[in-house]
Scaffold this active site. Structure first.
Site, PDB file in Angstrom:
ATOM      1  N   GLY A  13       0.843  -1.185   0.000  1.00 18.22           N
ATOM      2  CA  GLY A  13       0.000   0.000   0.000  1.00 18.22           C
ATOM      3  C   GLY A  13       0.876   1.231   0.000  1.00 18.22           C
ATOM      4  O   GLY A  13       2.022   1.188   0.451  1.00 18.22           O
ATOM      5  N   GLU A  50      -2.498  -0.847   2.956  1.00 16.05           N
ATOM      6  CA  GLU A  50      -1.849  -2.139   3.202  1.00 16.05           C
ATOM      7  C   GLU A  50      -2.902  -3.217   3.465  1.00 16.05           C
ATOM      8  O   GLU A  50      -2.840  -4.320   2.915  1.00 16.05           O
ATOM      9  CB  GLU A  50      -0.891  -2.045   4.395  1.00 16.05           C
ATOM     10  CG  GLU A  50       0.295  -1.131   4.190  1.00 16.05           C
ATOM     11  CD  GLU A  50       1.406  -1.709   3.333  1.00 16.05           C
ATOM     12  OE1 GLU A  50       1.313  -2.864   2.882  1.00 16.05           O
ATOM     13  OE2 GLU A  50       2.390  -0.970   3.114  1.00 16.05           O
ATOM     14  N   HIS A 125      11.755  -1.805   0.059  1.00 12.17           N
ATOM     15  CA  HIS A 125      12.802  -1.045  -0.635  1.00 12.17           C
ATOM     16  C   HIS A 125      14.187  -1.635  -0.389  1.00 12.17           C
ATOM     17  O   HIS A 125      15.156  -0.911  -0.245  1.00 12.17           O
ATOM     18  CB  HIS A 125      12.757   0.431  -0.220  1.00 12.17           C
ATOM     19  CG  HIS A 125      11.373   0.998  -0.260  1.00 12.17           C
ATOM     20  ND1 HIS A 125      10.722   1.317  -1.435  1.00 12.17           N
ATOM     21  CD2 HIS A 125      10.486   1.259   0.729  1.00 12.17           C
ATOM     22  CE1 HIS A 125       9.516   1.767  -1.155  1.00 12.17           C
ATOM     23  NE2 HIS A 125       9.352   1.734   0.143  1.00 12.17           N
ATOM     24  N   ASP A 135       5.084  -2.314  -4.985  1.00 15.30           N
ATOM     25  CA  ASP A 135       5.249  -0.925  -4.557  1.00 15.30           C
ATOM     26  C   ASP A 135       5.041   0.016  -5.743  1.00 15.30           C
ATOM     27  O   ASP A 135       4.316   1.012  -5.630  1.00 15.30           O
ATOM     28  CB  ASP A 135       6.642  -0.718  -3.942  1.00 15.30           C
ATOM     29  CG  ASP A 135       6.872   0.727  -3.532  1.00 15.30           C
ATOM     30  OD1 ASP A 135       6.211   1.187  -2.583  1.00 15.30           O
ATOM     31  OD2 ASP A 135       7.695   1.396  -4.176  1.00 15.30           O
TER      32      ASP A 135
END
Length: 146
Positions: A13, A50, A125, A135
């Site tokens: 999310g 999320e 990430h 993402d």
């Protein structure tokens, strides 16, 4: 008894600013088959996105499955695996009072029923290809204005 199909799911999310416009995305993989889902909300929070990604992904399954679900949200993973039984026992309240996103937690509890789910946390990430993919999809959905 027929073996349950195995499905791998990645969810994410995004919200910018938080709260603000948000997007969610999910990648579902069954063998060589893949399906992506995504959506947006004009005014939301990152945590809501999320949760929405996980709910939408699980609702997309058309039969009971063995699921490996990957998320970079500790809120989602810990909420569903650790905190939810206590919330339910207290009438959907936290020890300190009202439970944020109650309707989404209840939808997630219902969506996971019938599936055998292992919840995994992955660092966001950090180079996980599929996490980075969802993402990007969530951020694209967040920026969509239609």
């Amino acid at each position: 008894m027929e073996a349950r199909p195995s499905v791998v799911i990645y969810t994410d999310g995004a919200c910018e600013p938080n709260p603000g416009p948000g997007g969610w995305a999910a990648l579902l993989r069954f063998g060589a088959h893949e399906k992506t889902l995504s959506g947006r909300h004009p005014a939301t929070t990152n945590n809501r996105m999320e949760l929405t990604a996980a709910v939408q992904a699980l609702q997309a399954l058309d039969r009971p499955c063995r699921v490996e679900l990957y998320t970079d949200s500790e809120y989602l993973r810990r909420g569903i695996t650790e905190w939810l039984p206590g919330w339910r026992q207290r009438g959907w309240k936290r020890k300190g009072g009202a439970l944020a996103n109650q309707e989404l937690w209840q939808a997630l509890e219902a969506a996971q029923a019938g599936h055998d789910i292992t919840w995994h946390w992955v660092r966001g990430h950090a180079g996980n290809r599929d996490n980075q993919r969802v993402d990007r999809l969530a951020r694209q959905a967040m920026r969509t204005t239609t």
